[in-house]
Scaffold this motif. Structure first.
Motif, PDB file in Angstrom:
ATOM      1  N   UNK A  88       0.838  -1.181  -0.173  1.00  0.00           N
ATOM      2  CA  UNK A  88      -0.226  -0.023  -0.163  1.00  0.00           C
ATOM      3  C   UNK A  88       1.361   1.211   0.043  1.00  0.00           C
ATOM      4  N   UNK A  89       2.067   0.779   0.879  1.00  0.00           N
ATOM      5  CA  UNK A  89       2.871   2.580   0.791  1.00  0.00           C
ATOM      6  C   UNK A  89       3.779   2.975  -0.116  1.00  0.00           C
ATOM      7  N   UNK A  90       4.420   1.545  -0.933  1.00  0.00           N
ATOM      8  CA  UNK A  90       4.636   1.385  -2.346  1.00  0.00           C
ATOM      9  C   UNK A  90       3.948   2.250  -3.566  1.00  0.00           C
ATOM     10  N   UNK A  91       2.704   1.702  -3.222  1.00  0.00           N
ATOM     11  CA  UNK A  91       1.905   1.728  -4.263  1.00  0.00           C
ATOM     12  C   UNK A  91       1.419   3.880  -4.059  1.00  0.00           C
ATOM     13  N   UNK A  92       1.266   3.965  -2.635  1.00  0.00           N
ATOM     14  CA  UNK A  92       0.713   5.176  -2.687  1.00  0.00           C
ATOM     15  C   UNK A  92       2.388   6.339  -3.059  1.00  0.00           C
ATOM     16  N   UNK A  93       3.297   5.819  -2.901  1.00  0.00           N
ATOM     17  CA  UNK A  93       5.157   6.958  -3.624  1.00  0.00           C
ATOM     18  C   UNK A  93       4.730   6.602  -4.383  1.00  0.00           C
ATOM     19  N   UNK A  94       4.972   5.329  -5.224  1.00  0.00           N
ATOM     20  CA  UNK A  94       5.268   5.105  -6.718  1.00  0.00           C
ATOM     21  C   UNK A  94       4.246   5.727  -7.680  1.00  0.00           C
ATOM     22  N   UNK A  95       2.675   5.125  -7.155  1.00  0.00           N
ATOM     23  CA  UNK A  95       2.036   5.974  -8.222  1.00  0.00           C
ATOM     24  C   UNK A  95       1.271   4.007  -8.689  1.00  0.00           C
ATOM     25  N   UNK A  96      -0.038   4.617  -9.461  1.00  0.00           N
ATOM     26  CA  UNK A  96      -1.291   3.486  -9.240  1.00  0.00           C
ATOM     27  C   UNK A  96      -0.620   3.585 -11.140  1.00  0.00           C
ATOM     28  N   UNK A  97      -0.308   4.094 -11.562  1.00  0.00           N
ATOM     29  CA  UNK A  97      -0.950   4.645 -13.179  1.00  0.00           C
ATOM     30  C   UNK A  97      -0.960   2.835 -14.084  1.00  0.00           C
ATOM     31  N   UNK A  98       0.046   2.199 -14.150  1.00  0.00           N
ATOM     32  CA  UNK A  98      -0.227   0.892 -14.665  1.00  0.00           C
ATOM     33  C   UNK A  98       0.508   0.220 -13.953  1.00  0.00           C
ATOM     34  N   UNK A  99       0.476  -0.497 -12.769  1.00  0.00           N
ATOM     35  CA  UNK A  99       1.179  -1.307 -11.744  1.00  0.00           C
ATOM     36  C   UNK A  99       2.505  -2.044 -12.288  1.00  0.00           C
ATOM     37  N   UNK A 100       3.655  -1.185 -13.214  1.00  0.00           N
ATOM     38  CA  UNK A 100       4.707  -1.060 -12.766  1.00  0.00           C
ATOM     39  C   UNK A 100       5.791   0.029 -12.744  1.00  0.00           C
TER      40      UNK A 100
END
Length: 115
Positions: A88-100
């Motif tokens: 969750x923290x990594x997605x928040x920090x690096x974004x959800x744009x394409x999952x990569x």
């Protein structure tokens, strides 16, 4: 130090201590034990602006004594491996744009460390 990149220092560390920096999420990405010190000016002047202080994935310490105790504990355990909150923290920090985004960041950091 000014002759070693932050990414290389993170890569070569067992425990990372950081405050209001991308170093926090970069250390998570490399599965490092991470501590946020919330005392001195972090408590007095900036307590409302301490990044990630509400996330369970980071250990927080509120005094220098607690910091040393936490470092000793970290020498024998790896509390955050496979923690659901880490994603969750990594997605928040690096974004959800394409999952990569996290994968790209990880590859960039590894490439940077090699050089």
């Amino acid at each position: 130090v000014d002759n070693i990149s932050a990414q290389k220092l993170i890569f070569n560390s067992d425990t990372v201590i950081a405050f209001n920096s991308s170093v926090l999420t970069e250390s998570l990405l490399l599965n490092k034990k991470t501590i946020i010190p919330i005392y001195f000016e972090a408590e007095d002047k900036y307590s409302d602006y301490v990044l990630w202080k509400d996330k369970d994935i980071f250990n927080k310490v509120y005094s220098e004594d607690d910091l040393y105790k936490e470092i000793k504990i970290f020498q024998t355990e790896n509390k955050f491996e496979n923690n659901v909150n880490k994603l969750k923290v990594l997605k928040e920090a690096f974004g959800y744009v394409d999952g990569n985004n996290s994968q790209r960041m990880y590859e960039t950091m590894l490439e940077y460390i090699k050089n």
